[in-house]
Motif scaffolding. Structure first.
Motif, PDB file in Angstrom:
ATOM      1  N   LEU A  21       1.417  -1.031   0.542  1.00 33.09           N
ATOM      2  CA  LEU A  21      -0.428  -0.027  -0.258  1.00 33.09           C
ATOM      3  C   LEU A  21       1.031   1.397   0.014  1.00 33.09           C
ATOM      4  O   LEU A  21       1.716   0.892   1.074  1.00 33.09           O
ATOM      5  N   PRO A  22       0.270   2.438  -0.617  1.00 34.81           N
ATOM      6  CA  PRO A  22       1.265   3.837  -0.207  1.00 34.81           C
ATOM      7  C   PRO A  22       0.976   4.214   1.044  1.00 34.81           C
ATOM      8  O   PRO A  22       0.076   3.548   2.070  1.00 34.81           O
ATOM      9  N   ASN A  23       2.866   4.592   1.219  1.00 37.10           N
ATOM     10  CA  ASN A  23       2.179   5.178   2.480  1.00 37.10           C
ATOM     11  C   ASN A  23       1.203   6.012   2.904  1.00 37.10           C
ATOM     12  O   ASN A  23       2.106   7.219   2.987  1.00 37.10           O
ATOM     13  N   HIS A  24       0.042   6.151   3.313  1.00 37.06           N
ATOM     14  CA  HIS A  24      -0.907   7.288   3.251  1.00 37.06           C
ATOM     15  C   HIS A  24      -1.658   7.231   4.457  1.00 37.06           C
ATOM     16  O   HIS A  24      -2.296   6.018   4.815  1.00 37.06           O
ATOM     17  N   PRO A  25      -2.274   8.196   5.340  1.00 34.31           N
ATOM     18  CA  PRO A  25      -2.912   8.116   6.549  1.00 34.31           C
ATOM     19  C   PRO A  25      -4.417   7.479   5.662  1.00 34.31           C
ATOM     20  O   PRO A  25      -5.195   6.323   6.712  1.00 34.31           O
ATOM     21  N   ARG A  26      -5.015   7.743   5.003  1.00 34.81           N
ATOM     22  CA  ARG A  26      -5.694   6.477   4.200  1.00 34.81           C
ATOM     23  C   ARG A  26      -6.210   4.965   3.988  1.00 34.81           C
ATOM     24  O   ARG A  26      -6.745   4.561   4.008  1.00 34.81           O
ATOM     25  N   LYS A  27      -4.555   4.878   4.022  1.00 30.40           N
ATOM     26  CA  LYS A  27      -4.428   3.777   4.282  1.00 30.40           C
ATOM     27  C   LYS A  27      -4.523   2.793   5.242  1.00 30.40           C
ATOM     28  O   LYS A  27      -4.691   1.400   5.164  1.00 30.40           O
ATOM     29  N   ASN A  28      -4.383   3.499   6.523  1.00 24.04           N
ATOM     30  CA  ASN A  28      -4.259   2.798   7.919  1.00 24.04           C
ATOM     31  C   ASN A  28      -3.440   1.391   8.015  1.00 24.04           C
ATOM     32  O   ASN A  28      -3.600   0.671   8.773  1.00 24.04           O
ATOM     33  N   ILE A  29      -2.034   2.163   7.623  1.00 26.10           N
ATOM     34  CA  ILE A  29      -0.891   1.058   8.042  1.00 26.10           C
ATOM     35  C   ILE A  29      -1.260   0.435   9.757  1.00 26.10           C
ATOM     36  O   ILE A  29      -0.817  -0.555  10.294  1.00 26.10           O
ATOM     37  N   LEU A  30      -0.813   1.707  10.711  1.00 29.78           N
ATOM     38  CA  LEU A  30      -0.195   0.968  11.871  1.00 29.78           C
ATOM     39  C   LEU A  30      -1.488   0.371  12.433  1.00 29.78           C
ATOM     40  O   LEU A  30      -1.853  -1.201  12.794  1.00 29.78           O
ATOM     41  N   ASN A  31      -3.100   0.333  11.835  1.00 28.91           N
ATOM     42  CA  ASN A  31      -3.860  -0.502  12.405  1.00 28.91           C
ATOM     43  C   ASN A  31      -3.501  -1.890  12.314  1.00 28.91           C
ATOM     44  O   ASN A  31      -3.885  -2.987  12.940  1.00 28.91           O
ATOM     45  N   GLN A  32      -3.254  -2.094  10.361  1.00 30.80           N
ATOM     46  CA  GLN A  32      -3.579  -3.405  10.182  1.00 30.80           C
ATOM     47  C   GLN A  32      -2.292  -3.884  10.325  1.00 30.80           C
ATOM     48  O   GLN A  32      -1.730  -5.648  10.912  1.00 30.80           O
ATOM     49  N   LEU A  33      -0.981  -3.915  10.653  1.00 32.40           N
ATOM     50  CA  LEU A  33       0.293  -4.013  11.197  1.00 32.40           C
ATOM     51  C   LEU A  33       0.010  -4.239  12.431  1.00 32.40           C
ATOM     52  O   LEU A  33       0.167  -5.525  13.168  1.00 32.40           O
ATOM     53  N   ALA A  34      -0.518  -3.862  13.556  1.00 36.23           N
ATOM     54  CA  ALA A  34      -1.198  -3.467  14.605  1.00 36.23           C
ATOM     55  C   ALA A  34      -2.021  -5.216  14.955  1.00 36.23           C
ATOM     56  O   ALA A  34      -2.231  -6.363  15.277  1.00 36.23           O
ATOM     57  N   GLY A  35      -2.951  -5.393  13.260  1.00 35.52           N
ATOM     58  CA  GLY A  35      -3.875  -6.301  13.681  1.00 35.52           C
ATOM     59  C   GLY A  35      -2.650  -7.692  12.774  1.00 35.52           C
ATOM     60  O   GLY A  35      -3.403  -8.968  13.179  1.00 35.52           O
ATOM     61  N   ILE A  36      -1.579  -7.330  12.306  1.00 34.77           N
ATOM     62  CA  ILE A  36      -1.386  -8.849  12.066  1.00 34.77           C
ATOM     63  C   ILE A  36      -0.516  -9.355  13.446  1.00 34.77           C
ATOM     64  O   ILE A  36      -0.395 -10.197  13.312  1.00 34.77           O
ATOM     65  N   SER A  37      -0.157  -8.438  14.091  1.00 37.29           N
ATOM     66  CA  SER A  37       0.600  -8.542  15.855  1.00 37.29           C
ATOM     67  C   SER A  37      -0.167 -10.031  16.327  1.00 37.29           C
ATOM     68  O   SER A  37      -0.401 -10.996  17.034  1.00 37.29           O
ATOM     69  N   ASN A  38      -1.698  -8.859  16.086  1.00 31.05           N
ATOM     70  CA  ASN A  38      -2.350  -9.574  17.147  1.00 31.05           C
ATOM     71  C   ASN A  38      -2.389 -11.221  16.799  1.00 31.05           C
ATOM     72  O   ASN A  38      -3.396 -12.202  17.181  1.00 31.05           O
ATOM     73  N   ALA A  39      -3.086 -11.095  14.688  1.00 32.80           N
ATOM     74  CA  ALA A  39      -3.343 -12.338  14.513  1.00 32.80           C
ATOM     75  C   ALA A  39      -2.258 -13.904  15.324  1.00 32.80           C
ATOM     76  O   ALA A  39      -2.993 -14.314  14.923  1.00 32.80           O
TER      77      ALA A  39
END
Length: 293
Positions: free
Chosen positions: A119-137
Protein backbone atom coordinates in the motif's frame (compact mmCIF):
# COMPACT_ATOMS: atom_id res chain seq x y z
CA UNK A 1 -7.76 2.83 -27.24
CA UNK A 2 -4.15 3.74 -26.61
CA UNK A 3 -2.53 4.65 -23.29
CA UNK A 4 0.41 7.06 -23.08
CA UNK A 5 2.47 8.76 -20.41
CA UNK A 6 2.76 12.49 -21.05
CA UNK A 7 6.50 12.28 -21.65
CA UNK A 8 5.83 9.71 -24.38
CA UNK A 9 3.04 11.63 -26.11
CA UNK A 10 3.65 13.15 -29.51
CA UNK A 11 1.45 16.11 -30.47
CA UNK A 12 1.26 14.71 -33.99
CA UNK A 13 -0.21 11.49 -32.58
CA UNK A 14 -3.25 13.43 -31.37
CA UNK A 15 -4.26 14.64 -34.86
CA UNK A 16 -7.72 13.41 -35.85
CA UNK A 17 -8.37 11.77 -32.46
CA UNK A 18 -11.97 11.91 -31.26
CA UNK A 19 -11.35 11.80 -27.52
CA UNK A 20 -8.38 12.27 -25.17
CA UNK A 21 -8.77 11.46 -21.47
CA UNK A 22 -6.28 12.81 -18.94
CA UNK A 23 -6.00 10.61 -15.85
CA UNK A 24 -6.20 12.28 -12.40
CA UNK A 25 -4.67 15.78 -12.52
CA UNK A 26 -1.48 17.65 -13.34
CA UNK A 27 -1.30 21.33 -14.22
CA UNK A 28 0.70 20.35 -17.32
CA UNK A 29 -2.57 18.96 -18.68
CA UNK A 30 -3.69 22.51 -19.44
CA UNK A 31 -0.73 22.99 -21.80
CA UNK A 32 -1.41 19.71 -23.55
CA UNK A 33 -5.14 20.34 -23.80
CA UNK A 34 -4.48 23.65 -25.56
CA UNK A 35 -1.92 22.05 -27.87
CA UNK A 36 -3.44 18.79 -29.06
CA UNK A 37 -6.11 18.67 -31.75
CA UNK A 38 -8.46 16.06 -30.32
CA UNK A 39 -12.17 16.81 -30.75
CA UNK A 40 -12.90 16.29 -27.05
CA UNK A 41 -10.68 16.47 -23.95
CA UNK A 42 -11.82 15.14 -20.57
CA UNK A 43 -10.33 14.73 -17.11
CA UNK A 44 -10.83 11.33 -15.43
CA UNK A 45 -10.97 11.83 -11.65
CA UNK A 46 -10.51 8.60 -9.72
CA UNK A 47 -10.23 9.59 -6.04
CA UNK A 48 -13.05 9.01 -3.59
CA UNK A 49 -14.61 11.90 -1.68
CA UNK A 50 -13.01 10.57 1.51
CA UNK A 51 -9.59 10.63 -0.11
CA UNK A 52 -10.11 14.23 -1.18
CA UNK A 53 -11.07 15.15 2.38
CA UNK A 54 -7.86 13.60 3.74
CA UNK A 55 -5.60 15.25 1.17
CA UNK A 56 -5.34 19.05 1.13
CA UNK A 57 -3.61 19.04 -2.25
CA UNK A 58 -6.60 17.28 -3.82
CA UNK A 59 -8.85 20.15 -2.70
CA UNK A 60 -6.62 22.37 -4.83
CA UNK A 61 -6.73 19.92 -7.74
CA UNK A 62 -10.54 19.90 -7.73
CA UNK A 63 -10.67 23.68 -7.92
CA UNK A 64 -8.11 23.76 -10.73
CA UNK A 65 -10.08 21.18 -12.73
CA UNK A 66 -13.36 23.08 -12.31
CA UNK A 67 -11.72 26.36 -13.36
CA UNK A 68 -10.10 24.72 -16.42
CA UNK A 69 -13.42 23.20 -17.50
CA UNK A 70 -15.26 26.50 -17.05
CA UNK A 71 -12.56 28.16 -19.16
CA UNK A 72 -13.28 25.57 -21.91
CA UNK A 73 -9.76 24.14 -21.74
CA UNK A 74 -11.40 20.78 -21.12
CA UNK A 75 -14.83 19.63 -22.24
CA UNK A 76 -15.78 17.94 -18.99
CA UNK A 77 -15.00 15.46 -16.24
CA UNK A 78 -15.36 11.71 -15.96
CA UNK A 79 -15.41 10.40 -12.38
CA UNK A 80 -15.33 6.93 -10.85
CA UNK A 81 -15.66 7.54 -7.10
CA UNK A 82 -19.20 6.90 -5.89
CA UNK A 83 -20.86 10.25 -5.15
CA UNK A 84 -17.99 12.30 -6.59
CA UNK A 85 -20.39 14.25 -8.79
CA UNK A 86 -20.77 16.42 -5.69
CA UNK A 87 -17.21 17.67 -6.21
CA UNK A 88 -17.84 18.73 -9.81
CA UNK A 89 -21.36 20.16 -9.70
CA UNK A 90 -20.12 23.33 -11.45
CA UNK A 91 -18.88 21.34 -14.47
CA UNK A 92 -21.29 21.20 -17.40
CA UNK A 93 -20.37 17.82 -18.91
CA UNK A 94 -20.06 15.19 -16.20
CA UNK A 95 -20.06 11.39 -16.67
CA UNK A 96 -19.83 8.48 -14.25
CA UNK A 97 -17.52 5.69 -15.39
CA UNK A 98 -17.04 2.49 -13.38
CA UNK A 99 -13.53 1.16 -13.18
CA UNK A 100 -12.56 -1.10 -16.10
CA UNK A 101 -11.20 -4.43 -14.94
CA UNK A 102 -8.71 -6.55 -16.83
CA UNK A 103 -9.56 -10.09 -15.79
CA UNK A 104 -6.95 -12.80 -16.21
CA UNK A 105 -6.10 -16.31 -15.09
CA UNK A 106 -3.03 -16.86 -12.95
CA UNK A 107 -1.50 -20.24 -12.20
CA UNK A 108 -2.10 -21.20 -8.55
CA UNK A 109 0.99 -21.23 -6.35
CA UNK A 110 1.89 -23.07 -3.17
CA UNK A 111 1.09 -20.83 -0.21
CA UNK A 112 3.59 -19.50 2.31
CA UNK A 113 2.60 -18.85 5.93
CA UNK A 114 2.64 -15.15 5.12
CA UNK A 115 0.68 -11.91 4.92
CA UNK A 116 1.14 -9.17 2.33
CA UNK A 117 0.62 -5.43 2.74
CA UNK A 118 1.38 -3.50 -0.44
CA UNK A 119 0.00 0.00 0.00
CA UNK A 120 1.10 3.64 -0.40
CA UNK A 121 2.34 5.16 2.85
CA UNK A 122 -0.61 7.47 3.45
CA UNK A 123 -2.94 7.91 6.48
CA UNK A 124 -5.97 6.81 4.42
CA UNK A 125 -4.35 3.36 4.07
CA UNK A 126 -4.65 2.64 7.81
CA UNK A 127 -1.14 1.21 8.03
CA UNK A 128 -0.66 1.07 11.83
CA UNK A 129 -3.99 -0.60 12.51
CA UNK A 130 -3.19 -3.26 9.93
CA UNK A 131 0.29 -3.89 11.33
CA UNK A 132 -1.20 -4.16 14.81
CA UNK A 133 -3.82 -6.50 13.36
CA UNK A 134 -1.13 -8.80 11.94
CA UNK A 135 0.58 -8.86 15.35
CA UNK A 136 -2.74 -9.72 16.98
CA UNK A 137 -3.31 -12.50 14.42
CA UNK A 138 0.01 -14.06 15.46
CA UNK A 139 -1.08 -13.87 19.10
CA UNK A 140 -4.36 -15.63 18.25
CA UNK A 141 -2.57 -18.32 16.23
CA UNK A 142 0.03 -18.95 18.97
CA UNK A 143 -2.83 -19.48 21.43
CA UNK A 144 -4.03 -22.24 19.12
CA UNK A 145 -0.61 -23.92 19.09
CA UNK A 146 0.64 -22.57 15.78
CA UNK A 147 4.37 -22.31 16.41
CA UNK A 148 5.36 -20.30 13.34
CA UNK A 149 4.70 -16.56 13.04
CA UNK A 150 3.09 -15.19 9.89
CA UNK A 151 5.75 -13.56 7.74
CA UNK A 152 5.01 -10.04 6.46
CA UNK A 153 5.86 -8.96 2.92
CA UNK A 154 5.46 -5.23 2.29
CA UNK A 155 6.62 -2.51 -0.08
CA UNK A 156 6.90 -0.15 2.91
CA UNK A 157 10.16 0.52 4.71
CA UNK A 158 9.22 -1.32 7.89
CA UNK A 159 11.72 -2.98 10.20
CA UNK A 160 10.43 -5.81 12.32
CA UNK A 161 10.70 -9.44 13.23
CA UNK A 162 9.77 -11.73 10.35
CA UNK A 163 9.19 -8.76 8.02
CA UNK A 164 10.59 -8.41 4.50
CA UNK A 165 10.49 -4.98 2.85
CA UNK A 166 10.51 -5.59 -0.90
CA UNK A 167 10.63 -1.99 -2.07
CA UNK A 168 9.15 -1.22 -5.48
CA UNK A 169 8.57 -4.34 -7.59
CA UNK A 170 7.84 -4.75 -11.27
CA UNK A 171 4.29 -5.88 -11.95
CA UNK A 172 5.39 -9.41 -12.86
CA UNK A 173 7.49 -9.72 -9.69
CA UNK A 174 4.66 -8.28 -7.59
CA UNK A 175 2.08 -10.75 -8.96
CA UNK A 176 4.51 -13.63 -8.53
CA UNK A 177 5.11 -12.69 -4.89
CA UNK A 178 1.53 -12.10 -3.81
CA UNK A 179 0.38 -15.34 -5.47
CA UNK A 180 2.42 -17.22 -2.83
CA UNK A 181 1.04 -15.52 0.29
CA UNK A 182 -2.10 -16.54 2.12
CA UNK A 183 -3.63 -13.17 3.03
CA UNK A 184 -3.31 -9.69 1.53
CA UNK A 185 -4.21 -6.60 3.56
CA UNK A 186 -6.62 -3.94 2.24
CA UNK A 187 -8.33 -2.61 5.38
CA UNK A 188 -8.20 0.99 4.18
CA UNK A 189 -10.20 3.99 5.34
CA UNK A 190 -11.33 5.27 1.95
CA UNK A 191 -11.17 3.79 -1.57
CA UNK A 192 -12.84 3.65 -4.89
CA UNK A 193 -12.32 0.27 -6.58
CA UNK A 194 -9.03 -1.25 -5.42
CA UNK A 195 -7.00 -2.88 -8.16
CA UNK A 196 -4.87 -4.35 -5.38
CA UNK A 197 -7.92 -6.39 -4.33
CA UNK A 198 -8.52 -7.42 -7.95
CA UNK A 199 -4.93 -8.61 -8.31
CA UNK A 200 -5.07 -10.45 -4.98
CA UNK A 201 -8.15 -12.42 -5.96
CA UNK A 202 -7.08 -13.15 -9.54
CA UNK A 203 -3.65 -14.41 -8.41
CA UNK A 204 -5.36 -16.68 -5.89
CA UNK A 205 -5.01 -14.72 -2.63
CA UNK A 206 -7.80 -13.84 -0.23
CA UNK A 207 -7.80 -10.14 0.80
CA UNK A 208 -8.94 -8.70 4.12
CA UNK A 209 -11.09 -5.68 3.25
CA UNK A 210 -12.88 -2.68 4.76
CA UNK A 211 -16.46 -1.48 4.14
CA UNK A 212 -15.39 1.12 1.56
CA UNK A 213 -13.91 -1.66 -0.57
CA UNK A 214 -16.96 -3.87 -0.12
CA UNK A 215 -19.14 -0.95 -1.31
CA UNK A 216 -17.28 -0.93 -4.63
CA UNK A 217 -17.21 -4.70 -5.18
CA UNK A 218 -20.51 -5.80 -3.59
CA UNK A 219 -19.21 -9.24 -2.70
CA UNK A 220 -21.93 -11.53 -1.26
CA UNK A 221 -22.39 -9.94 2.16
CA UNK A 222 -23.42 -13.13 3.97
CA UNK A 223 -20.12 -14.69 2.91
CA UNK A 224 -17.69 -11.82 3.46
CA UNK A 225 -19.09 -10.35 6.69
CA UNK A 226 -18.01 -13.51 8.55
CA UNK A 227 -14.68 -13.98 6.77
CA UNK A 228 -12.84 -11.05 5.15
CA UNK A 229 -14.83 -7.90 5.94
CA UNK A 230 -13.63 -5.73 8.84
CA UNK A 231 -16.52 -3.48 9.87
CA UNK A 232 -14.44 -1.44 12.30
CA UNK A 233 -11.23 -0.36 10.56
CA UNK A 234 -9.94 1.09 13.84
CA UNK A 235 -9.90 -2.31 15.58
CA UNK A 236 -6.61 -4.26 15.39
CA UNK A 237 -8.37 -7.05 17.26
CA UNK A 238 -11.06 -7.49 14.61
CA UNK A 239 -8.44 -7.20 11.86
CA UNK A 240 -6.32 -9.84 13.57
CA UNK A 241 -9.31 -12.11 14.01
CA UNK A 242 -10.02 -11.97 10.27
CA UNK A 243 -6.39 -12.68 9.36
CA UNK A 244 -6.20 -15.66 11.70
CA UNK A 245 -9.50 -17.03 10.37
CA UNK A 246 -8.22 -17.03 6.77
CA UNK A 247 -4.78 -18.33 7.75
CA UNK A 248 -6.37 -21.32 9.50
CA UNK A 249 -8.56 -22.33 6.55
CA UNK A 250 -7.79 -25.65 4.92
CA UNK A 251 -7.35 -25.76 1.15
CA UNK A 252 -10.98 -26.71 0.42
CA UNK A 253 -12.47 -23.93 2.54
CA UNK A 254 -9.92 -21.40 1.25
CA UNK A 255 -10.55 -22.24 -2.41
CA UNK A 256 -14.32 -22.13 -1.94
CA UNK A 257 -14.17 -18.58 -0.56
CA UNK A 258 -11.65 -17.55 -3.22
CA UNK A 259 -13.95 -18.82 -6.00
CA UNK A 260 -16.87 -16.80 -4.61
CA UNK A 261 -14.71 -13.67 -4.76
CA UNK A 262 -13.39 -14.53 -8.24
CA UNK A 263 -16.91 -14.94 -9.62
CA UNK A 264 -17.74 -11.42 -8.49
CA UNK A 265 -14.57 -9.95 -10.01
CA UNK A 266 -15.23 -11.67 -13.35
CA UNK A 267 -18.83 -10.40 -13.29
CA UNK A 268 -17.65 -6.84 -12.62
CA UNK A 269 -15.08 -7.13 -15.40
CA UNK A 270 -17.84 -8.02 -17.85
CA UNK A 271 -20.40 -5.43 -16.73
CA UNK A 272 -18.03 -2.56 -15.92
CA UNK A 273 -16.15 -2.88 -19.18
CA UNK A 274 -19.37 -2.78 -21.19
CA UNK A 275 -20.54 0.36 -19.35
CA UNK A 276 -17.13 1.96 -19.93
CA UNK A 277 -17.30 1.23 -23.66
CA UNK A 278 -20.91 2.41 -24.01
CA UNK A 279 -20.26 5.61 -22.02
CA UNK A 280 -17.13 6.54 -23.95
CA UNK A 281 -18.92 5.81 -27.23
CA UNK A 282 -21.71 8.13 -26.07
CA UNK A 283 -19.23 10.92 -25.27
CA UNK A 284 -17.62 10.53 -28.69
CA UNK A 285 -20.94 10.54 -30.54
CA UNK A 286 -22.14 13.58 -28.61
CA UNK A 287 -18.87 15.37 -29.42
CA UNK A 288 -19.07 14.55 -33.11
CA UNK A 289 -22.71 15.68 -33.30
CA UNK A 290 -21.83 18.93 -31.54
CA UNK A 291 -18.89 19.63 -33.85
CA UNK A 292 -20.94 18.91 -36.95
CA UNK A 293 -23.66 21.30 -35.82
Amino acid sequence: WKSNYLNELSIKETDNIDLVIFGAWNEMYKFWAKTIKAKAKYIWWTSSIGQVELSQVEHIFIQQIVEACNASIFDGVIYSGLGSEFLFKEVKNLYYLPYPIHSYDYAPAEKEWAVGMFLPNHPRKNILNQLAGISNANTILRSKNYSKMLKIYTNLNIAGQNTESTGWLSRNDYLSLISKIKVNMHVTLTETLSYGVVDSILTGVIPIISPCIEDNFSFPLKTVEKTILVQNTDSPYLIGNRIAKIAEMDRTEYNYLLNVLRERVFYLAKTNNKIVKDTLDSIIMRTLDYNQN
